[in-house]
Design a protein around this motif. Structure first.
Motif, PDB file in Angstrom:
ATOM      1  N   PHE A 125      40.691  16.497  73.367  1.00  0.00           N
ATOM      2  CA  PHE A 125      39.781  15.889  74.335  1.00  0.00           C
ATOM      3  C   PHE A 125      38.431  16.587  74.230  1.00  0.00           C
ATOM      4  O   PHE A 125      38.341  17.811  74.376  1.00  0.00           O
ATOM      5  N   ILE A 126      37.378  15.817  73.952  1.00  0.00           N
ATOM      6  CA  ILE A 126      36.024  16.364  73.826  1.00  0.00           C
ATOM      7  C   ILE A 126      35.188  15.841  74.983  1.00  0.00           C
ATOM      8  O   ILE A 126      35.193  14.639  75.268  1.00  0.00           O
ATOM      9  N   VAL A 212      41.161  21.168  74.786  1.00  0.00           N
ATOM     10  CA  VAL A 212      39.921  20.665  75.385  1.00  0.00           C
ATOM     11  C   VAL A 212      38.752  21.325  74.679  1.00  0.00           C
ATOM     12  O   VAL A 212      38.685  22.562  74.576  1.00  0.00           O
ATOM     13  N   LEU A 213      37.807  20.502  74.206  1.00  0.00           N
ATOM     14  CA  LEU A 213      36.590  20.995  73.563  1.00  0.00           C
ATOM     15  C   LEU A 213      35.408  20.661  74.470  1.00  0.00           C
ATOM     16  O   LEU A 213      35.080  19.495  74.678  1.00  0.00           O
ATOM     17  N   LYS A 227      39.611  33.257  77.906  1.00  0.00           N
ATOM     18  CA  LYS A 227      41.009  33.673  77.935  1.00  0.00           C
ATOM     19  C   LYS A 227      41.976  32.491  78.039  1.00  0.00           C
ATOM     20  O   LYS A 227      43.183  32.699  78.044  1.00  0.00           O
ATOM     21  N   ARG A 228      41.460  31.273  78.130  1.00  0.00           N
ATOM     22  CA  ARG A 228      42.319  30.094  78.268  1.00  0.00           C
ATOM     23  C   ARG A 228      42.613  29.525  76.882  1.00  0.00           C
ATOM     24  O   ARG A 228      41.744  28.952  76.231  1.00  0.00           O
ATOM     25  N   GLU A 229      43.835  29.681  76.437  1.00  0.00           N
ATOM     26  CA  GLU A 229      44.213  29.205  75.110  1.00  0.00           C
ATOM     27  C   GLU A 229      44.113  27.685  75.058  1.00  0.00           C
ATOM     28  O   GLU A 229      44.601  26.985  75.942  1.00  0.00           O
ATOM     29  N   GLY A 230      43.475  27.164  74.011  1.00  0.00           N
ATOM     30  CA  GLY A 230      43.317  25.731  73.849  1.00  0.00           C
ATOM     31  C   GLY A 230      42.051  25.177  74.458  1.00  0.00           C
ATOM     32  O   GLY A 230      41.739  23.998  74.255  1.00  0.00           O
ATOM     33  N   TYR A 231      41.321  26.016  75.218  1.00  0.00           N
ATOM     34  CA  TYR A 231      40.047  25.580  75.810  1.00  0.00           C
ATOM     35  C   TYR A 231      38.918  26.207  75.004  1.00  0.00           C
ATOM     36  O   TYR A 231      38.703  27.429  75.036  1.00  0.00           O
ATOM     37  N   LEU A 232      38.187  25.379  74.268  1.00  0.00           N
ATOM     38  CA  LEU A 232      37.111  25.849  73.398  1.00  0.00           C
ATOM     39  C   LEU A 232      35.796  25.273  73.881  1.00  0.00           C
ATOM     40  O   LEU A 232      35.715  24.084  74.191  1.00  0.00           O
ATOM     41  N   ARG A 244      31.943  26.351  64.311  1.00  0.00           N
ATOM     42  CA  ARG A 244      33.043  27.299  64.523  1.00  0.00           C
ATOM     43  C   ARG A 244      34.106  26.685  65.426  1.00  0.00           C
ATOM     44  O   ARG A 244      35.312  26.872  65.219  1.00  0.00           O
ATOM     45  N   LEU A 245      33.670  25.948  66.433  1.00  0.00           N
ATOM     46  CA  LEU A 245      34.596  25.287  67.351  1.00  0.00           C
ATOM     47  C   LEU A 245      35.452  24.264  66.606  1.00  0.00           C
ATOM     48  O   LEU A 245      36.667  24.165  66.838  1.00  0.00           O
ATOM     49  N   ALA A 246      34.850  23.494  65.698  1.00  0.00           N
ATOM     50  CA  ALA A 246      35.606  22.515  64.922  1.00  0.00           C
ATOM     51  C   ALA A 246      36.660  23.195  64.061  1.00  0.00           C
ATOM     52  O   ALA A 246      37.804  22.717  63.947  1.00  0.00           O
ATOM     53  N   PHE A 247      36.306  24.321  63.462  1.00  0.00           N
ATOM     54  CA  PHE A 247      37.262  25.061  62.632  1.00  0.00           C
ATOM     55  C   PHE A 247      38.432  25.564  63.476  1.00  0.00           C
ATOM     56  O   PHE A 247      39.591  25.495  63.059  1.00  0.00           O
ATOM     57  N   GLN A 248      38.125  26.085  64.667  1.00  0.00           N
ATOM     58  CA  GLN A 248      39.190  26.593  65.539  1.00  0.00           C
ATOM     59  C   GLN A 248      40.107  25.469  66.001  1.00  0.00           C
ATOM     60  O   GLN A 248      41.327  25.647  66.106  1.00  0.00           O
TER      61      GLN A 248
END
Length: 651
Positions: A125-126, A212-213, A227-232, A244-248
């Protein structure tokens, strides 16, 4: 099962005393090598194939040795870094006791942290403005299932990914299980020529996703987003950050192990009783919002928990315990470090607690600076924010002369500051401190300049939960204490003070005390207190209708704290009918004074006398009164056949 330690002086750059290490640890040492990672790699190969367990004294070239073990199809070796933490030092000639201690610690088996599998199927989700969000979605749509919430009026020109409009009201959950709530949600209508249309807005729409991006560039939708895994999240104007966000994001697909950092025992929790809120330490300190109220206790979402450990350090009842690693494992490591250091000839070791950032500072100062002093033993933990007062005091009780915690830029410091103040109040002359230095050389200089006090003459081995560890350590550090130690406000240890003139012995405090520190006496009006069990949660103070209770933060190290003490007691009242003891004499007399002759129910002396009766006698007397509240209409007469015929007119 024996272990073979392969020693290396790293091209002659350090002094290693193998005999001292072998004599202090349960380990067989090899002869001192010079280049195990290059010219003498064959010796490592031979040891891996011949020895059951191999420990290599090298921290820098671990990948080389693991690759070798993989090629030989044998178990990988264990490693201990003696060079950066001890050998590369201005005081390397005196580092043998520290090397022995670090070797003994490396041989100590460590518990495995419980974990749970987290499955992410790549639902992404972006949220953000159209231009950067659409560009990112276009790149990720071949790998992930993408939905974009556009925050401006931008229109998509492709259907390679889903697009919606609206307001994102809330985000909860973590990697593999995010829940989203929207207001004014509009879905794209794909039909027709020209720009796409939009459906009618709807409030309260719900959805879910795996990650979530966030490209909004504003306030994050979750607490502690880092610290929230999956929240970028990234600034949409920073192309490098978005890249960098796309790579992660593409790395977050699959099955992952999520450590269960903490354990909660709900029955120990002192959060609230009877809707009276008391302890909120964990709720106030949790940076991620993983802890929420759940009735009389709290609830911890293990998926949101980032494992900082602050809640466990501040929990007064030990309802929350840290499991990565548990406190018993940390104590075992400190014990083996201090004991082996002394066994190898050292006298006054200092403990330096640090995390991965601190480990890198130690490596830098070893390679380019003075290194660590020979008496400073590093202890690396995954996080240091949960290193509480119990661990600090236990380290001193184990025989360390001083304990310092090396902070990192990302360290959660609120809990550490509170725990440090509490530990210093209990430790007395023994040194405990925080080192907040970003420069490795400044950190090293500070350690070299420290005054080193004498350690505890007779070290002890504190065991149990955090409260028991604190008490045992405090007794060892304060052997001559003849009075309770005063503690800072909000400390989890202490007594309560009762204003006996105001207290009516209603015992409301007893019924709500979550730890059983307040106890009544079933045989007479008496309020008892066991100080060792008191959590200083404040429930008794908050519920007392007379405001007769106040908290006294202190730590009583005497045996009196382990037994019950009478805080208030009065003479019971004897029933005027049967003589049975009930109630409190002063309370009964006070009620007689207020109600006798004034209240309609107790207008006469005979009615007022019922106030002085026990429950059984009061009921008996009321049955005999004309205005008996239990009295009912007379029982109807049973109608017989004869009565029926006698009432008939034609009979």
């Amino acid at each position: 099962m024996g272990t073979k330690l392969l020693l290396c002086d790293c091209a002659g750059s350090q002094t290693v005393d193998g005999d001292r290490i072998a004599g202090s640890c349960d380990v067989e040492c090899s002869k001192l090598h010079t280049a195990l990672c290059t010219d003498q790699l064959g010796l490592v190969s031979q040891a891996l194939q011949e020895e059951e367990q191999v420990l290599i004294a090298c921290g820098q070239e671990q990948d080389v040795f693991r690759t070798l073990a993989n090629e030989l199809e044998v178990d990988p070796p264990a490693f201990v870094d003696l060079r950066d933490r001890a050998g590369w030092s201005e005081q390397d000639s005196a580092a043998a006791p520290k090397m022995a201690a670090l070797t003994a610690e490396a041989l100590l088996p460590q518990p495995i942290t419980r974990s749970v599998d987290v499955v992410s199927e790549g639902t992404c989700f972006i949220v953000g403005p159209g231009e950067p969000a659409f560009e990112l979605a276009k790149r990720l749509s071949d790998t992930l299932a993408v939905t974009v919430l556009v925050t401006d009026n931008a229109q998509p020109i492709t259907r390679n990914f889903d697009v919606v409009r609206g307001q994102l009201r809330s985000v909860s959950g973590a990697l593999g299980g995010f829940s989203l709530r929207f207001d004014g949600l509009q879905q794209l209508e794909p039909g027709g020529r020209g720009a796409f249309g939009w459906s009618e807005p709807r409030d309260g729409a719900l959805s879910s996703c795996d990650m979530v991006l966030d490209l909004t560039g504003g306030t994050p939708f979750v607490q502690a987003p880092a610290k929230r895994e999956g929240y970028l999240r990234a600034d949409p104007k920073d192309l490098v950050a978005v890249e960098r966000l796309a790579f992660q994001a593409v790395q977050l697909v699959g099955t992952f192990e999520k450590p269960l950092y903490v354990r909660l025992e709900e029955t120990f929790c002192a959060h609230s009783r009877a809707e009276q809120v008391a302890c909120t330490n964990c709720l106030d300190i949790c940076p991620t919002g993983a802890i929420t109220p759940a009735g009389e206790h709290v609830s911890i979402d293990p998926m949101v928990c980032a494992g900082c450990g602050a809640c466990a350090a501040l929990c007064p009842s030990t309802a929350i315990t840290y499991e990565d690693p548990p406190v018993s494992a940390v104590l075992s490591r400190m014990h083996i470090l201090a004991r082996t250091y002394r066994r190898a000839g050292g006298e006054a070791p200092r403990l330096l607690v640090h995390d991965a950032h601190g480990a890198e500072m130690i490596r830098l100062v070893a390679r380019f600076g003075r290194g660590l002093p020979a008496d400073v033993i590093p202890l690396e933990l995954s996080v240091i924010s949960g290193f509480g007062h119990a661990e600090m005091l236990a380290a001193l009780a184990h025989g360390f002369a001083r304990v310092d915690i090396l902070l990192a830029p990302t360290t959660e410091r609120d809990a550490l500051n509170q725990e440090l103040a509490l530990a210093q109040a209990i430790a007395g002359p023994y040194g405990i401190g925080l080192i907040d230095e970003a420069d490795p050389d400044a950190m090293s200089e500070l350690l070299y300049a420290q005054d080193v006090p004498l350690p505890l003459a007779d070290p002890v081995l504190p065991l149990g939960n955090r409260r028991q560890i604190t008490r045992l350590s405090a007794q060892a550090l304060n052997p001559q204490a003849d009075a309770p130690l005063p503690l800072p406000e909000n400390a989890p240890y202490g007594a309560i003070s009762v204003d006996t003139d105001a207290c009516t012995l209603c015992l409301s405090c007893v019924s709500l005390c979550p730890s059983g520190a307040l106890i009544d006496n079933p045989d007479k009006p008496q309020l008892n207190f066991q100080q060792d069990a008191c959590l200083q949660c404040g429930l008794c103070k908050g519920i007392c209708p007379e405001d007769a209770i106040s908290l006294v933060p202190q730590l009583d190290l005497s045996d009196a704290a382990l037994s019950q003490q009478v805080l208030n007691e009065e003479e019971p009242f004897a029933c005027v009918e049967c003589g049975a003891l009930f109630g409190v004499k002063s309370t009964i007399e006070r009620i007689m004074e207020k109600l006798s002759g004034t209240h309609p129910m107790f207008a006469t002396s005979e009615q007022a006398r019922m106030i002085q009766m026990c429950d059984n006698c009061r009921v008996k007397v009321q049955f005999q009164h004309d205005d008996n509240p239990f009295q009912s209409k007379p029982k109807p007469k049973v109608v017989t056949t004869e009565d029926y015929f006698s009432d008939r007119k034609d009979h």
